[in-house]
Each structure stands twice: as structure tokens, then as C-alpha cells.
Design an enzyme around this catalytic site. Sequence first.
Site, mmCIF file in Angstrom:
data_model
loop_
_atom_site.group_PDB
_atom_site.id
_atom_site.type_symbol
_atom_site.label_atom_id
_atom_site.label_comp_id
_atom_site.label_asym_id
_atom_site.label_seq_id
_atom_site.Cartn_x
_atom_site.Cartn_y
_atom_site.Cartn_z
ATOM 1 N N ARG A 1 0.904 -1.233 -0.093
ATOM 2 C CA ARG A 1 0.118 -0.245 0.098
ATOM 3 C C ARG A 1 0.773 1.062 -0.053
ATOM 4 N NH1 ARG A 1 -2.588 -3.991 2.928
ATOM 5 N NH2 ARG A 1 -1.600 -3.061 4.808
ATOM 6 N N GLU B 1 5.407 -10.196 14.301
ATOM 7 C CA GLU B 1 4.895 -10.651 15.565
ATOM 8 C C GLU B 1 4.790 -12.440 15.324
ATOM 9 O OE1 GLU B 1 0.046 -10.224 15.610
ATOM 10 O OE2 GLU B 1 1.125 -8.166 15.356
#
Length: 171
Positions: free
Chosen positions: A59, A96
Site C-alpha cells: 500500500r 509478531e
Amino acid sequence: MNELKNLVREVPDFPKKGISFKDITTLLQNPKGLRAAVEIISDHYKSKKIDVVVGTEARGFILAPIIAFNLGAGFTPIRKPGKLPYEKISMSYALEYGTDVLEIHKDGIRKGQQVLMVDDLLATGGTMSACCKMVESLGGNILGCAFLIELTFLNGKKNLSPYDIFSVIQY
């Protein structure tokens, strides 16, 4: 900023349960919203003499070229592995839930160029930190890191502390 924030769609439990995904496609579909977001970022960096704007896949590619155009600068992409056809450098970084890799063309940044880094979202700062390290390894001087959205509760600025961090919308 509330007008722009209202243009961002929140998608619950995407990409996994418990995450409220900030979908910018609704903001991008709105001509006034897109223009305002790009102008706000461009105006913040107009006086900085930016040579190249670096956009991060995927993006960041949407915003960075428009900002580069506004600033009279060039555009360089940072991509996922296997997408760039020429000589490149790569960097692995922690997520993560594992690791990921990004790449930039070796000639995407010339030594001494003044660089603005752009992505759609600042979360933990891991992706942008890796991108900054690659740009600096090529000799670029990073003048700032700009984001459309910042998730302030994740404190991603901490991982980008040496840089000027600018975000249009904060959650």
C-alpha cells in the site's frame, strides 16, 4: 483529520481474530480524501528538498509516487522477494508471528540522496525500520518517515526514533 478518519473502513477480525484492520481503500476511493491525505504529507515535507520517495509494498506504492510527484522527486519501491528484476539487496525483519524479507534495487538510492520513506500504516515499526536500514546501507539520508495511519498504542515510533515521524491519522 476526523473527516479522513471517517473514510477509513475498519474490518473486524482481519487478518485474524482480535485485529481491527484499517482498510484505506475507502479513503482512496474518495477523491477529496485521497487528495487531502497526499497534500498533508507533501506539505509537511515540501521544504526538505527530497530527492527520492521510497514506498513500501504494497500500500505504500499507492501513496509514495503521488507524493514524489508533488515534491518533484523520484520514486523507488521496496518489494517482497522475487519481484525486482535487477541487482538488489535484501533484509529480513521480525514480525509478531515470524519473519519476512524485503528488497530494494542496489541502484534505487544513490549515495547522498535525500530520502522520504512512505507507507500506509505504522504499527510496531519493524517493516519501516528494515526499509530505513536498507536505504541507509545504500548511502541514502533519510529525512523522514511518513504514514497515512499510525496505531499509537503499538508505539512504533520507538523503533524509528532517529527519524522524523509524521502520520496523518492516529488511532
